[in-house]
Structures are given as structure tokens and as C-alpha cells.
Design a protein around this motif. Structure first.
Motif, short mmCIF file in Angstrom:
data_model
loop_
_atom_site.label_atom_id
_atom_site.label_comp_id
_atom_site.label_asym_id
_atom_site.label_seq_id
_atom_site.Cartn_x
_atom_site.Cartn_y
_atom_site.Cartn_z
N CYS A 1 0.85 -1.17 0.00
CA CYS A 1 0.00 0.00 0.00
C CYS A 1 0.90 1.24 0.00
O CYS A 1 2.05 1.17 0.42
N ALA A 2 0.35 2.33 -0.49
CA ALA A 2 1.14 3.55 -0.58
C ALA A 2 0.22 4.76 -0.50
O ALA A 2 -0.96 4.67 -0.85
N ALA A 3 0.79 5.87 -0.05
CA ALA A 3 0.01 7.09 0.13
C ALA A 3 0.65 8.22 -0.67
O ALA A 3 1.87 8.35 -0.73
N SER A 4 -0.21 9.05 -1.24
CA SER A 4 0.28 10.14 -2.06
C SER A 4 -0.68 11.32 -1.99
O SER A 4 -1.88 11.14 -1.76
N LYS A 5 -0.13 12.51 -2.23
CA LYS A 5 -0.97 13.70 -2.40
C LYS A 5 -1.02 14.09 -3.87
O LYS A 5 -1.32 15.23 -4.21
N SER A 6 -0.78 13.14 -4.71
CA SER A 6 -0.78 13.36 -6.15
C SER A 6 -2.15 13.81 -6.65
O SER A 6 -3.18 13.45 -6.09
N ALA A 7 -2.12 14.58 -7.72
CA ALA A 7 -3.36 14.86 -8.43
C ALA A 7 -3.90 13.56 -9.00
O ALA A 7 -3.15 12.61 -9.26
N TRP A 8 -5.20 13.51 -9.19
CA TRP A 8 -5.82 12.26 -9.61
C TRP A 8 -5.25 11.75 -10.93
O TRP A 8 -5.09 10.56 -11.13
N GLY A 9 -4.92 12.64 -11.82
CA GLY A 9 -4.45 12.23 -13.14
C GLY A 9 -3.13 11.49 -13.13
O GLY A 9 -2.81 10.77 -14.07
N THR A 10 -2.35 11.64 -12.08
CA THR A 10 -1.05 10.97 -11.99
C THR A 10 -1.00 9.98 -10.84
O THR A 10 0.07 9.50 -10.49
N ALA A 11 -2.13 9.67 -10.28
CA ALA A 11 -2.17 8.82 -9.07
C ALA A 11 -1.89 7.36 -9.37
O ALA A 11 -1.83 6.56 -8.44
N HIS A 12 -1.70 7.00 -10.63
CA HIS A 12 -1.36 5.63 -10.98
C HIS A 12 0.15 5.46 -11.13
O HIS A 12 0.63 4.35 -11.36
N LEU A 13 0.87 6.54 -10.98
CA LEU A 13 2.32 6.50 -11.20
C LEU A 13 3.06 6.23 -9.89
O LEU A 13 2.88 6.94 -8.90
N GLU A 14 3.89 5.23 -9.92
CA GLU A 14 4.60 4.80 -8.72
C GLU A 14 5.42 5.93 -8.13
O GLU A 14 5.48 6.09 -6.90
N ASN A 15 6.05 6.74 -8.96
CA ASN A 15 6.93 7.77 -8.43
C ASN A 15 6.18 8.96 -7.83
O ASN A 15 6.81 9.89 -7.34
N MET A 16 4.85 8.90 -7.84
CA MET A 16 4.06 9.95 -7.18
C MET A 16 3.76 9.60 -5.73
O MET A 16 3.16 10.40 -5.03
N TYR A 17 4.18 8.44 -5.29
CA TYR A 17 3.87 7.99 -3.94
C TYR A 17 5.06 8.21 -3.02
O TYR A 17 6.17 7.77 -3.29
N TYR A 18 4.77 8.90 -1.93
CA TYR A 18 5.83 9.27 -1.00
C TYR A 18 6.03 8.22 0.09
O TYR A 18 7.12 8.04 0.60
N TYR A 19 4.95 7.60 0.48
CA TYR A 19 4.99 6.70 1.64
C TYR A 19 4.53 5.31 1.23
O TYR A 19 3.51 5.16 0.54
N TRP A 20 5.27 4.31 1.74
CA TRP A 20 5.01 2.92 1.37
C TRP A 20 4.93 2.04 2.60
O TRP A 20 5.70 2.24 3.56
N GLY A 21 4.03 1.07 2.54
CA GLY A 21 4.02 0.03 3.55
C GLY A 21 5.14 -0.96 3.30
O GLY A 21 5.83 -0.92 2.27
N GLN A 22 5.30 -1.90 4.20
CA GLN A 22 6.42 -2.82 4.13
C GLN A 22 6.17 -4.00 3.19
O GLN A 22 7.09 -4.74 2.89
N GLY A 23 4.94 -4.16 2.75
CA GLY A 23 4.62 -5.26 1.85
C GLY A 23 4.12 -6.48 2.60
O GLY A 23 4.56 -6.77 3.70
N THR A 24 3.18 -7.16 1.96
CA THR A 24 2.67 -8.40 2.52
C THR A 24 2.55 -9.41 1.38
O THR A 24 2.09 -9.07 0.29
N LEU A 25 2.99 -10.63 1.63
CA LEU A 25 3.08 -11.64 0.58
C LEU A 25 1.75 -12.36 0.38
O LEU A 25 1.15 -12.85 1.36
N VAL A 26 1.34 -12.44 -0.86
CA VAL A 26 0.16 -13.22 -1.24
C VAL A 26 0.63 -14.32 -2.18
O VAL A 26 1.28 -14.04 -3.19
N THR A 27 0.28 -15.55 -1.85
CA THR A 27 0.64 -16.68 -2.67
C THR A 27 -0.64 -17.40 -3.06
O THR A 27 -1.42 -17.80 -2.20
N VAL A 28 -0.83 -17.54 -4.37
CA VAL A 28 -2.02 -18.22 -4.88
C VAL A 28 -1.57 -19.56 -5.44
O VAL A 28 -0.77 -19.63 -6.38
N SER A 29 -2.07 -20.61 -4.85
CA SER A 29 -1.63 -21.95 -5.24
C SER A 29 -2.68 -22.62 -6.10
O SER A 29 -3.89 -22.44 -5.90
N SER A 30 -2.19 -23.42 -7.01
CA SER A 30 -3.10 -24.17 -7.87
C SER A 30 -3.12 -25.64 -7.45
O SER A 30 -3.88 -26.42 -8.00
#
Length: 124
Positions: free
Chosen positions: A95-124
Motif C-alpha cells: 500500500c502507498a500514500a500520495s498527495k498526487s493529483a488524480w491524473g497521476t495517481a497511478h504512477l509509482e513515483n508519485m507515492y511518498y509513503y510505502w508500507g512494508q509489503g505483505t506476501l500473497v501466494t495463490v496456489s493451484s
């Protein structure tokens, strides 16, 4: 701003999982909240973003119709509901937080703050 993501785990193909991301900031409601993921040996990928008031969303084509982002501004939490999971959804989710304008809110480099990540594994 500190973000703490949780809820990852092992799930079978076709199953569902809900990730949560708690933010420790008083002005949480001023941030757009995004979700990204990174699969092994791949670049980090944008999944979706939710506007400050939760009224607008934008999703990547790869997850549109299967993933839903929501937020609870009273609790400073954003959620990622994932349904109909596929093996290719296996990744570390951020997850990440940004004060980006909506038009650029899909860009990774617009995000200032990031969570540490959580692993999801989908098994077949």
C-alpha cells in the motif's frame, strides 16, 4: 506517515483475500491511497488507487472487476479486497500514500509513503 500492511497469506486459485493497510497519520484523509504489487523478477505494478474521500477509483486492467479498494477514514485504514485469485496474482503487495493529483495517481513515483509489503501466494 507510516503504513502497515497485513492480511497476506496462502490462498487457492479462485479464492479471496482481503488486505488491510493502517496509516499512522492524522491527515490520512488528505492522501490518495494506492495498491501495488511486485512478483518475483518483475517490476512493481500499479493495481489501483482510491481518492481521498473514497468516491473515485482507478484500477489496472489486470485486476479490474476482481479487486476492490475501499477505505475507512475514521480508522485510517485502506483495504484491498481480492476475489477470483489466480496464480499470476502471487506477489508482494504494497500500500502507498500520495498527495498526487488524480491524473497521476497511478504512477509509482508519485507515492511518498510505502508500507512494508505483505506476501500473497495463490496456489493451484
Amino acid at each position: 506517515v507510516q503504513l502497515q500492511a497485513c492480511g497476506g497469506g496462502l490462498v487457492q486459485v479462485g479464492g479471496s483475500l482481503r488486505l488491510s493497510c493502517a496509516a499512522s497519520v492524522r491527515t490520512y484523509s488528505r492522501y490518495v491511497m494506492g495498491w501495488f504489487r511486485q512478483a518475483p523478477e518483475k517490476e512493481r505494478e500499479f493495481l489501483g488507487v482510491l481518492s481521498q474521500n473514497g468516491g473515485s477509483t482507478r484500477y489496472a486492467d489486470s485486476v479490474k472487476g476482481r479487486f476492490t479498494i475501499s477505505r475507512d477514514n475514521a480508522k485510517n485504514i485502506v483495504y484491498l479486497q481480492m476475489n477470483s485469485l489466480k496464480p499470476e496474482d502471487t506477489a508482494v503487495y504494497y500500500c502507498a500514500a500520495s498527495k498526487s493529483a488524480w491524473g497521476t495517481a497511478h504512477l509509482e513515483n508519485m507515492y511518498y509513503y510505502w508500507g512494508q509489503g505483505t506476501l500473497v501466494t495463490v496456489s493451484s
